[in-house]
Design an enzyme around this catalytic site. Structure first.
Site, PDB file in Angstrom:
ATOM      1  N   ARG A  25       0.829  -1.198   0.000  1.00 20.16           N
ATOM      2  CA  ARG A  25       0.000   0.000   0.000  1.00 20.16           C
ATOM      3  C   ARG A  25       0.865   1.250   0.000  1.00 20.16           C
ATOM      4  O   ARG A  25       0.525   2.260  -0.620  1.00 20.16           O
ATOM      5  CB  ARG A  25      -0.942   0.000   1.206  1.00 20.16           C
ATOM      6  CG  ARG A  25      -2.039  -1.036   1.094  1.00 20.16           C
ATOM      7  CD  ARG A  25      -2.966  -0.971   2.294  1.00 20.16           C
ATOM      8  NE  ARG A  25      -3.943  -2.076   2.241  1.00 20.16           N
ATOM      9  CZ  ARG A  25      -4.559  -2.562   3.289  1.00 20.16           C
ATOM     10  NH1 ARG A  25      -4.316  -2.066   4.479  1.00 20.16           N
ATOM     11  NH2 ARG A  25      -5.421  -3.551   3.169  1.00 20.16           N
ATOM     12  N   GLU A 187      -9.867  -2.086  14.905  1.00 22.53           N
ATOM     13  CA  GLU A 187      -8.625  -2.169  14.138  1.00 22.53           C
ATOM     14  C   GLU A 187      -7.481  -2.478  15.102  1.00 22.53           C
ATOM     15  O   GLU A 187      -7.736  -2.841  16.256  1.00 22.53           O
ATOM     16  CB  GLU A 187      -8.398  -0.893  13.319  1.00 22.53           C
ATOM     17  CG  GLU A 187      -8.427   0.396  14.094  1.00 22.53           C
ATOM     18  CD  GLU A 187      -7.088   0.743  14.690  1.00 22.53           C
ATOM     19  OE1 GLU A 187      -6.159   1.059  13.932  1.00 22.53           O
ATOM     20  OE2 GLU A 187      -6.953   0.712  15.934  1.00 22.53           O
ATOM     21  N   ASP A 212     -14.420  -4.940   6.300  1.00 19.61           N
ATOM     22  CA  ASP A 212     -15.262  -6.078   6.686  1.00 19.61           C
ATOM     23  C   ASP A 212     -16.177  -5.607   7.807  1.00 19.61           C
ATOM     24  O   ASP A 212     -16.072  -4.468   8.271  1.00 19.61           O
ATOM     25  CB  ASP A 212     -14.412  -7.275   7.130  1.00 19.61           C
ATOM     26  CG  ASP A 212     -13.486  -6.918   8.278  1.00 19.61           C
ATOM     27  OD1 ASP A 212     -13.900  -7.087   9.432  1.00 19.61           O
ATOM     28  OD2 ASP A 212     -12.353  -6.459   8.028  1.00 19.61           O
TER      29      ASP A 212
END
Length: 246
Positions: A25, A187, A212
């Site tokens: 990323r 998270e 999700d």
């Protein structure tokens, strides 16, 4: 200065850093939004780049997964490389039904079950909060870019998240209680980043894409996770611009 985990030279990092977890990323951000990006570190495959975004210096460095990893990289950036602001751009699991896949969460605070986050001063448990200026700038950037209302597309939510050390956390009763306290997503890094910024005199924020949902069998594919976080990255990068923070 070269640290144990970063091989960049002094001045290689901009004062502002975007911090995804995945090195792929970081490379994608460098290739898609930075101008004149150059690789400044790649120790252990954790890649960092520096370039410009809309004319302002900006760096990106992967953090790895979890609070222990993100605190190492954030500490070294704040303490040794002159970095002043770090915005985590990663993924999260939605908790309430109102938070859908591909929505963006601007994490104003981070609850945690981690012992790492249980910092105390004379018996006082310290809170893990984002820097207000960055959070407000991200909210303005999201509103300017659309998606903050009640439309059919991805939306932006602003509020607290839950940072956990446990990826496979199956505790539905816990998530129900967290939802009643306004928690938007779960998270694994924000609380550690916020605590590190507070300790090092820096600023921090997490802008997260919902990949999700903890209540439903819904999740983005690995490829979708790579491509569908662009909106969060744009919000985060825009929030760091001088004109957005003014």
């Amino acid at each position: 200065m070269v640290t144990a985990h970063i091989s960049a030279a002094p001045g290689d990092f901009a004062p502002d850093v975007l911090m995804p977890g995945d090195p792929r990323r970081a490379r994608r951000i460098a290739e898609t939004i930075l101008q004149n990006a150059r690789l400044v570190t790649d120790v252990r495959g954790i890649e960092g780049y520096t370039g410009t975004y809309r004319g302002a210096p900006l760096s990106v460095l992967a953090s790895g997964m979890g609070m222990p990893s993100v605190t190492i990289y954030a500490t070294e950036l704040f303490r040794f490389y002159g970095v002043r602001r770090i915005v985590r751009v990663g993924t999260a699991g939605g908790i309430p039904a109102s938070v859908g896949l591909r929505d963006v969460v601007v994490a104003t605070a981070a609850h945690t079950d981690s012992a790492m986050g249980s910092r105390r001063i004379d018996g006082v448990h310290l809170s893990h909060a984002a820097s207000f200026g960055l959070a407000a700038a991200a909210a303005r950037a999201a509103e300017a870019g659309g998606g903050s209302g009640d439309g059919a597309g991805p939306r932006t939510h602003i509020g607290p998240v839950f940072t956990t050390d446990h990826f496979y956390l199956e505790r539905p009763a816990l998530f129900e209680r967290l939802e009643t306290h306004g928690t938007l997503a779960v998270e694994m890094e924000a609380a550690g980043l916020y605590a590190t910024a507070a300790a090092e005199g820096g600023q921090a924020l997490a802008v997260l894409t919902v990949s999700d949902h903890v209540r439903h069998a819904q999740a983005l594919t690995p490829d979708e996770r790579e491509t569908d976080f662009d909106r969060a990255v744009t919000i985060a990068a825009t929030a760091l611009l001088p004109e957005t923070n003014s």
